[in-house]
Design a protein around this motif. Structure first.
Motif, PDB file in Angstrom:
ATOM      1  N   PRO A   1     -10.267   2.964  -3.837  1.00  0.00           N
ATOM      2  CA  PRO A   1     -10.819   3.146  -2.483  1.00  0.00           C
ATOM      3  C   PRO A   1     -11.910   4.202  -2.464  1.00  0.00           C
ATOM      4  O   PRO A   1     -12.037   4.996  -3.412  1.00  0.00           O
ATOM      5  N   GLU A   2     -12.696   4.207  -1.417  1.00  0.00           N
ATOM      6  CA  GLU A   2     -13.701   5.253  -1.231  1.00  0.00           C
ATOM      7  C   GLU A   2     -12.967   6.510  -0.770  1.00  0.00           C
ATOM      8  O   GLU A   2     -12.483   6.582   0.359  1.00  0.00           O
ATOM      9  N   SER A   3     -12.855   7.478  -1.657  1.00  0.00           N
ATOM     10  CA  SER A   3     -11.931   8.598  -1.460  1.00  0.00           C
ATOM     11  C   SER A   3     -12.185   9.397  -0.183  1.00  0.00           C
ATOM     12  O   SER A   3     -11.248   9.783   0.519  1.00  0.00           O
TER      13      SER A   3
ATOM     14  N   GLU B   1       0.578   3.320   1.448  1.00  0.00           N
ATOM     15  CA  GLU B   1       0.557   2.139   2.319  1.00  0.00           C
ATOM     16  C   GLU B   1      -0.823   1.483   2.315  1.00  0.00           C
ATOM     17  O   GLU B   1      -0.933   0.246   2.280  1.00  0.00           O
ATOM     18  N   ALA B   2      -1.877   2.304   2.343  1.00  0.00           N
ATOM     19  CA  ALA B   2      -3.242   1.761   2.362  1.00  0.00           C
ATOM     20  C   ALA B   2      -3.541   1.005   1.059  1.00  0.00           C
ATOM     21  O   ALA B   2      -4.207  -0.037   1.079  1.00  0.00           O
ATOM     22  N   LEU B   3      -3.051   1.522  -0.053  1.00  0.00           N
ATOM     23  CA  LEU B   3      -3.268   0.857  -1.333  1.00  0.00           C
ATOM     24  C   LEU B   3      -2.596  -0.502  -1.382  1.00  0.00           C
ATOM     25  O   LEU B   3      -3.075  -1.424  -2.048  1.00  0.00           O
ATOM     26  N   ASN B   4      -1.483  -0.639  -0.678  1.00  0.00           N
ATOM     27  CA  ASN B   4      -0.704  -1.869  -0.735  1.00  0.00           C
ATOM     28  C   ASN B   4      -1.003  -2.825   0.402  1.00  0.00           C
ATOM     29  O   ASN B   4      -0.369  -3.881   0.498  1.00  0.00           O
ATOM     30  N   ASP B   5      -1.933  -2.473   1.282  1.00  0.00           N
ATOM     31  CA  ASP B   5      -2.314  -3.388   2.368  1.00  0.00           C
ATOM     32  C   ASP B   5      -3.084  -4.575   1.812  1.00  0.00           C
ATOM     33  O   ASP B   5      -3.887  -4.427   0.887  1.00  0.00           O
TER      34      ASP B   5
END
Length: 272
Positions: free
Chosen positions: A49-51, A268-272
């Motif tokens: 992701p864009e950190s 959670e964001a990584l697994n969306d």
């Protein structure tokens, strides 16, 4: 007919190859009973992701309370963050934030590392497990926290790290998470156990470290780190508070709760 030595030799070579070669047989080099080598599966994540946009602004406002007193323009600059310098954004990215409040300074950093194995026999996930295990070992979690860190040699943290009680004059980092050791909880009161420890329900594996540091006569600062692995990505969250007063000790419970909450949002964001 004239005899041509070169032509005769070529014809003989062609005939010999046609009669004795198995080049056209795809199984010619295979030995009977030899196992078939299957490449290890790739990791779940192909990108990162864009950190600096990975943390919602509402969360940053909570983690960086000092920014609320700034002008809108200054707030935007604080919440924008500063990207970590990296030479391969497909493998490592990170971002840093800092706010100076009237009573304390807060620092937040997050880092994402995507592990890729170039060994066909080793999966990306296996490579990430090894990288994560090294980070966990380096944290030197105390075995007295009721758990034995995975991948460690079994040595006790308190015996090997040389950590000293909170607020010790030598200024070394301490694994004691509060000024009053009784605040650390007990093994029979895990809900309020604030000691460095392994974490459940976060990624595939996770741990929390809590270090209180004092150098010379300066104010003490506390850094809570939450590191977790999900498939072939390792995420590190570091949250630091440094009060302006040399007598004030940053609250361990607050920092731990906020660092863990952020780590869970990132998971959670990584697994969306």
């Amino acid at each position: 007919m004239a005899y041509v030595p070169g032509v005769a030799l070529l014809a003989a070579l062609v005939a010999g190859c046609s009669a004795g070669s198995d080049a056209g047989d795809p199984d010619a080099d295979s030995k009977p009973g030899s196992p078939t080598v299957t490449a290890a599966p790739p990791g779940k994540y192909k990108t990162l992701p864009e950190s600096c946009r990975a943390v919602p602004r509402s969360t940053l406002k909570d983690l960086l309370p000092g920014a609320a007193d700034l002008s809108d323009e200054q707030q935007d600059k604080v919440y924008e963050g500063t990207a970590t310098v990296t030479y391969d954004t497909d493998r490592k990215v990170g971002c840093r934030w800092k706010s100076d409040g009237p009573d304390s300074t807060r620092n937040l950093s997050i880092d994402f590392e995507r592990v890729v194995s170039y060994d066909p026999a080793v999966s990306d996930d296996a490579g990430a497990r090894e990288v994560y295990a090294k980070k966990e070992d380096a944290a030197d979690l105390p075995t007295s926290a009721g758990v034995t860190p995975s991948g460690t040699t079994g040595a006790s943290s308190s015996a090997s790290s040389g950590s000293t009680p909170s607020g010790s004059p030598d200024g070394k980092a301490s694994h004691t998470p509060s000024a009053d050791p009784s605040d650390s909880g007990t093994d029979t009161d895990p809900e309020y156990d604030l000691r460095p420890r392994l974490l459940d329900g976060l990624g595939d594996a996770a741990f929390l470290d809590d270090s209180l540091t004092r150098a010379g006569s300066t104010a003490r600062h506390r850094t809570v780190s939450v590191v977790f692995r999900t498939s072939n990505v390792i995420v590190s969250v570091h949250y630091t508070a440094q009060p302006d007063s040399v007598t004030e000790v940053p609250d361990s419970k607050e920092l731990q709760e906020k660092a863990q909450a952020l780590a869970r949002k990132l998971d959670e964001a990584l697994n969306d």
